[in-house]
Design a protein around this motif. Structure first.
Motif, PDB file in Angstrom:
ATOM      1  N   GLY A 169       6.041  -2.739 -12.421  1.00 49.13           N
ATOM      2  CA  GLY A 169       6.152  -4.153 -12.763  1.00 49.13           C
ATOM      3  C   GLY A 169       5.234  -5.046 -11.943  1.00 49.13           C
ATOM      4  O   GLY A 169       4.473  -4.591 -11.083  1.00 49.13           O
ATOM      5  N   TRP A 170       5.342  -6.362 -12.193  1.00 48.05           N
ATOM      6  CA  TRP A 170       4.461  -7.334 -11.557  1.00 48.05           C
ATOM      7  C   TRP A 170       4.680  -7.433 -10.049  1.00 48.05           C
ATOM      8  O   TRP A 170       3.790  -7.865  -9.312  1.00 48.05           O
ATOM      9  CB  TRP A 170       4.665  -8.708 -12.192  1.00 48.05           C
ATOM     10  CG  TRP A 170       4.140  -8.778 -13.591  1.00 48.05           C
ATOM     11  CD1 TRP A 170       4.841  -8.577 -14.742  1.00 48.05           C
ATOM     12  CD2 TRP A 170       2.783  -9.030 -13.993  1.00 48.05           C
ATOM     13  NE1 TRP A 170       4.018  -8.695 -15.842  1.00 48.05           N
ATOM     14  CE2 TRP A 170       2.750  -8.987 -15.409  1.00 48.05           C
ATOM     15  CE3 TRP A 170       1.602  -9.310 -13.302  1.00 48.05           C
ATOM     16  CZ2 TRP A 170       1.575  -9.195 -16.135  1.00 48.05           C
ATOM     17  CZ3 TRP A 170       0.440  -9.531 -14.022  1.00 48.05           C
ATOM     18  CH2 TRP A 170       0.434  -9.460 -15.413  1.00 48.05           C
ATOM     19  N   GLU A 171       5.853  -7.033  -9.591  1.00 47.19           N
ATOM     20  CA  GLU A 171       6.121  -7.106  -8.149  1.00 47.19           C
ATOM     21  C   GLU A 171       5.301  -6.089  -7.362  1.00 47.19           C
ATOM     22  O   GLU A 171       5.257  -6.127  -6.127  1.00 47.19           O
ATOM     23  CB  GLU A 171       7.612  -6.896  -7.862  1.00 47.19           C
ATOM     24  CG  GLU A 171       8.175  -5.540  -8.270  1.00 47.19           C
ATOM     25  CD  GLU A 171       8.688  -5.513  -9.697  1.00 47.19           C
ATOM     26  OE1 GLU A 171       9.438  -4.571 -10.029  1.00 47.19           O
ATOM     27  OE2 GLU A 171       8.347  -6.434 -10.475  1.00 47.19           O
ATOM     28  N   SER A 172       4.625  -5.187  -8.066  1.00 49.55           N
ATOM     29  CA  SER A 172       3.763  -4.218  -7.386  1.00 49.55           C
ATOM     30  C   SER A 172       2.482  -4.858  -6.855  1.00 49.55           C
ATOM     31  O   SER A 172       1.775  -4.267  -6.036  1.00 49.55           O
ATOM     32  CB  SER A 172       3.397  -3.076  -8.338  1.00 49.55           C
ATOM     33  OG  SER A 172       2.657  -3.578  -9.442  1.00 49.55           O
ATOM     34  N   LEU A 173       2.168  -6.071  -7.333  1.00 47.71           N
ATOM     35  CA  LEU A 173       0.944  -6.756  -6.902  1.00 47.71           C
ATOM     36  C   LEU A 173       1.197  -7.576  -5.649  1.00 47.71           C
ATOM     37  O   LEU A 173       2.225  -8.237  -5.514  1.00 47.71           O
ATOM     38  CB  LEU A 173       0.426  -7.663  -8.017  1.00 47.71           C
ATOM     39  CG  LEU A 173       0.151  -7.006  -9.374  1.00 47.71           C
ATOM     40  CD1 LEU A 173      -0.391  -8.032 -10.353  1.00 47.71           C
ATOM     41  CD2 LEU A 173      -0.813  -5.848  -9.230  1.00 47.71           C
ATOM     42  N   ARG A 174       0.235  -7.540  -4.725  1.00 50.03           N
ATOM     43  CA  ARG A 174       0.304  -8.340  -3.500  1.00 50.03           C
ATOM     44  C   ARG A 174      -0.443  -9.651  -3.757  1.00 50.03           C
ATOM     45  O   ARG A 174      -1.655  -9.728  -3.598  1.00 50.03           O
ATOM     46  CB  ARG A 174      -0.334  -7.580  -2.338  1.00 50.03           C
ATOM     47  CG  ARG A 174       0.430  -6.359  -1.856  1.00 50.03           C
ATOM     48  CD  ARG A 174       1.567  -6.758  -0.938  1.00 50.03           C
ATOM     49  NE  ARG A 174       1.089  -7.514   0.202  1.00 50.03           N
ATOM     50  CZ  ARG A 174       0.640  -6.963   1.345  1.00 50.03           C
ATOM     51  NH1 ARG A 174       0.631  -5.648   1.477  1.00 50.03           N
ATOM     52  NH2 ARG A 174       0.229  -7.720   2.338  1.00 50.03           N
ATOM     53  N   TRP A 175       0.311 -10.694  -4.134  1.00 49.85           N
ATOM     54  CA  TRP A 175      -0.334 -11.945  -4.509  1.00 49.85           C
ATOM     55  C   TRP A 175      -1.005 -12.633  -3.328  1.00 49.85           C
ATOM     56  O   TRP A 175      -1.969 -13.403  -3.511  1.00 49.85           O
ATOM     57  CB  TRP A 175       0.689 -12.876  -5.165  1.00 49.85           C
ATOM     58  CG  TRP A 175       1.130 -12.359  -6.497  1.00 49.85           C
ATOM     59  CD1 TRP A 175       2.300 -11.744  -6.807  1.00 49.85           C
ATOM     60  CD2 TRP A 175       0.358 -12.365  -7.707  1.00 49.85           C
ATOM     61  NE1 TRP A 175       2.325 -11.372  -8.134  1.00 49.85           N
ATOM     62  CE2 TRP A 175       1.145 -11.752  -8.713  1.00 49.85           C
ATOM     63  CE3 TRP A 175      -0.912 -12.845  -8.045  1.00 49.85           C
ATOM     64  CZ2 TRP A 175       0.705 -11.598 -10.022  1.00 49.85           C
ATOM     65  CZ3 TRP A 175      -1.359 -12.693  -9.350  1.00 49.85           C
ATOM     66  CH2 TRP A 175      -0.551 -12.075 -10.316  1.00 49.85           C
ATOM     67  N   ASP A 176      -0.537 -12.375  -2.119  1.00 45.53           N
ATOM     68  CA  ASP A 176      -1.187 -12.971  -0.949  1.00 45.53           C
ATOM     69  C   ASP A 176      -2.601 -12.438  -0.779  1.00 45.53           C
ATOM     70  O   ASP A 176      -3.469 -13.110  -0.207  1.00 45.53           O
ATOM     71  CB  ASP A 176      -0.360 -12.716   0.317  1.00 45.53           C
ATOM     72  CG  ASP A 176      -0.164 -11.233   0.589  1.00 45.53           C
ATOM     73  OD1 ASP A 176       0.102 -10.468  -0.366  1.00 45.53           O
ATOM     74  OD2 ASP A 176      -0.268 -10.825   1.768  1.00 45.53           O
ATOM     75  N   LYS A 177      -2.853 -11.228  -1.266  1.00 43.57           N
ATOM     76  CA  LYS A 177      -4.199 -10.653  -1.220  1.00 43.57           C
ATOM     77  C   LYS A 177      -4.990 -10.973  -2.484  1.00 43.57           C
ATOM     78  O   LYS A 177      -6.216 -11.132  -2.445  1.00 43.57           O
ATOM     79  CB  LYS A 177      -4.112  -9.128  -1.053  1.00 43.57           C
ATOM     80  CG  LYS A 177      -3.400  -8.669   0.206  1.00 43.57           C
ATOM     81  CD  LYS A 177      -4.181  -9.046   1.450  1.00 43.57           C
ATOM     82  CE  LYS A 177      -3.496  -8.548   2.715  1.00 43.57           C
ATOM     83  NZ  LYS A 177      -4.255  -8.926   3.938  1.00 43.57           N
ATOM     84  N   GLY A 229      -8.558  -2.635 -12.638  1.00 47.31           N
ATOM     85  CA  GLY A 229      -8.219  -1.223 -12.770  1.00 47.31           C
ATOM     86  C   GLY A 229      -7.027  -0.825 -11.921  1.00 47.31           C
ATOM     87  O   GLY A 229      -6.176  -0.034 -12.350  1.00 47.31           O
ATOM     88  N   LEU A 230      -6.931  -1.357 -10.723  1.00 44.43           N
ATOM     89  CA  LEU A 230      -5.787  -1.062  -9.858  1.00 44.43           C
ATOM     90  C   LEU A 230      -4.512  -1.728 -10.366  1.00 44.43           C
ATOM     91  O   LEU A 230      -3.422  -1.145 -10.323  1.00 44.43           O
ATOM     92  CB  LEU A 230      -6.069  -1.531  -8.434  1.00 44.43           C
ATOM     93  CG  LEU A 230      -7.084  -0.746  -7.611  1.00 44.43           C
ATOM     94  CD1 LEU A 230      -7.325  -1.437  -6.280  1.00 44.43           C
ATOM     95  CD2 LEU A 230      -6.609   0.676  -7.374  1.00 44.43           C
ATOM     96  N   SER A 231      -4.651  -2.956 -10.864  1.00 42.77           N
ATOM     97  CA  SER A 231      -3.478  -3.741 -11.245  1.00 42.77           C
ATOM     98  C   SER A 231      -2.788  -3.185 -12.483  1.00 42.77           C
ATOM     99  O   SER A 231      -1.554  -3.149 -12.559  1.00 42.77           O
ATOM    100  CB  SER A 231      -3.885  -5.198 -11.491  1.00 42.77           C
ATOM    101  OG  SER A 231      -4.451  -5.770 -10.333  1.00 42.77           O
ATOM    102  N   GLY A 232      -3.579  -2.755 -13.476  1.00 48.96           N
ATOM    103  CA  GLY A 232      -2.999  -2.285 -14.734  1.00 48.96           C
ATOM    104  C   GLY A 232      -1.988  -1.154 -14.565  1.00 48.96           C
ATOM    105  O   GLY A 232      -0.817  -1.290 -14.956  1.00 48.96           O
ATOM    106  N   PRO A 233      -2.375  -0.020 -13.971  1.00 50.21           N
ATOM    107  CA  PRO A 233      -1.430   1.079 -13.788  1.00 50.21           C
ATOM    108  C   PRO A 233      -0.279   0.719 -12.851  1.00 50.21           C
ATOM    109  O   PRO A 233       0.852   1.199 -13.038  1.00 50.21           O
ATOM    110  CB  PRO A 233      -2.297   2.200 -13.180  1.00 50.21           C
ATOM    111  CG  PRO A 233      -3.686   1.850 -13.539  1.00 50.21           C
ATOM    112  CD  PRO A 233      -3.742   0.362 -13.578  1.00 50.21           C
ATOM    113  N   ALA A 234      -0.548  -0.104 -11.835  1.00 50.98           N
ATOM    114  CA  ALA A 234       0.513  -0.504 -10.899  1.00 50.98           C
ATOM    115  C   ALA A 234       1.600  -1.290 -11.622  1.00 50.98           C
ATOM    116  O   ALA A 234       2.797  -1.093 -11.384  1.00 50.98           O
ATOM    117  CB  ALA A 234      -0.073  -1.325  -9.752  1.00 50.98           C
ATOM    118  N   ILE A 235       1.187  -2.188 -12.519  1.00 47.49           N
ATOM    119  CA  ILE A 235       2.153  -2.973 -13.283  1.00 47.49           C
ATOM    120  C   ILE A 235       2.959  -2.070 -14.209  1.00 47.49           C
ATOM    121  O   ILE A 235       4.181  -2.215 -14.346  1.00 47.49           O
ATOM    122  CB  ILE A 235       1.432  -4.078 -14.079  1.00 47.49           C
ATOM    123  CG1 ILE A 235       0.840  -5.119 -13.116  1.00 47.49           C
ATOM    124  CG2 ILE A 235       2.383  -4.762 -15.065  1.00 47.49           C
ATOM    125  CD1 ILE A 235      -0.103  -6.098 -13.779  1.00 47.49           C
TER     126      ILE A 235
END
Length: 344
Positions: free
Chosen positions: A126-134, A116-122
């Protein structure tokens, strides 16, 4: 972007607490399915038992999971756009949770929230909105948590069978009926700690996006600025658990495999060990995946593999796979609707 950001913030926090309550309601089965199916406690007493231990979890674990969730997406401080993103994420997660509850599927509230958080952030940046380290440790534990639970449950069951091989079955049942009170309590602590902290992280993210707190603010029971977050989230989780999600209790406690008290004890203990480790490490995991893996491990050790209802297990796995993308798409659509309404 939002005419009254403060009012929207308040409503967003209310929605977050509703999500927490639904999380407890949806995931009550994780804590009580085995203790109910083995007839150790009646359902109405089992949920109260679990709710109590859900609540006291805040005195045992520091909120490392909350810190992880609050940083799943990159948030610009004092930017109302992120209030919309987080709000949409909550709606997406709640929608999927209620749908899966209606279908009787023990899906993950945690992964619904992450999706739910990832969808609107993207959609927003875009995909850079995601913190992949987390995100990566969480994604890895989608596979690892049920496997760890399965291996621990299987190993404990085999060990106890060998140790108690000469004991009368009635005496064994009587002993582990009492033991399940302890194991169910431990699992409920793990459930309350890991899951309630996810909502704490959401509330922290909302306050940061609103500018109500600084990025360096510490979430702690000893911090007057944030202690209310911990107490309210643990309370909402406990209330939700007290109401219970009976459709999923039936799936978890009866449809996958039949359990005796010794099996219920092993499943809950294996699950609680997994959750304690993950919570201590600050990794948000699925309590649903964990206990399902533990139950399958115990069932595999206590009976033939053919007695595991793999068709039911397969439908659960498919629901797990769909959870993140389904919640992400639902939240992204809702976010798009909100943006359209605001611009028009």
């Amino acid at each position: 972007m939002i005419s009254d950001a403060s009012t929207f913030l308040i409503w967003s926090i209310v929605i977050a607490l509703i999500f927490d309550l639904i999380n407890g309601f949806h995931d009550a089965a994780n804590s009580i399915a085995t203790i109910v199916s083995t007839r150790v406690l009646k359902p109405k007493y089992a949920v109260l038992w679990a709710a109590f231990f859900n609540f006291i979890a805040m005195f045992i674990f520091t909120p490392k999971v909350a810190d992880t969730i609050s940083k799943i997406i990159r948030i610009e401080a004092n930017d109302p756009a992120y209030l919309l993103i987080i709000f949409s994420g909550l709606i997406g997660a709640i929608t999927w949770n209620l749908f899966s509850w209606w279908r009787g599927l023990p899906t993950s509230s945690s992964h619904a929230l992450i999706g739910g958080l990832s969808g609107p952030a993207i959609v927003h940046s875009g995909w850079e909105s995601l913190r992949w380290d987390k995100l990566l440790p969480t994604l890895e534990f989608i596979v690892l948590a049920p496997l760890i639970g399965m291996v621990l449950g299987f190993s404990m069951m085999l060990a106890l069978y060998w140790l108690l091989r000469n004991k009368h079955p009635i005496l064994v049942d009587r002993f582990f009926k009492k033991g399940q009170l302890l194991s169910a309590g431990l699992y409920s602590i793990g459930h309350g700690a890991n899951d309630a902290q996810k909502t704490m992280g959401i509330v922290m993210a909302l306050l940061l996006a609103d500018g109500a707190i600084s990025p360096n603010s510490e979430l702690s029971l000893f911090n007057p600025e944030t202690s209310w977050i911990i107490i309210s989230c643990q309370l909402a989780m406990a209330i939700g658990t007290a109401f219970g999600g009976w459709r999923i209790v039936k799936t978890m406690g009866q449809k996958i495999t039949k359990l005796k008290p010794i099996g219920g004890f092993c499943a809950e203990t294996a699950g609680s060990i997994t959750l304690f480790f993950a919570t201590y490490a600050g990794i948000p995991v699925s309590t649903t995946h964990t206990i399902t893996g533990s139950i399958i491990g115990v069932g595999s050790a206590s009976s033939k593999f053919s007695r595991i209802k793999w068709g039911v297990a397969a439908s659960i796995v498919w629901a797990w796979i769909l959870t993140i993308p389904a919640a992400a798409i639902t939240a992204a659509i809702f976010y798009g609707i909100l943006i359209f309404m605001i611009k028009s």
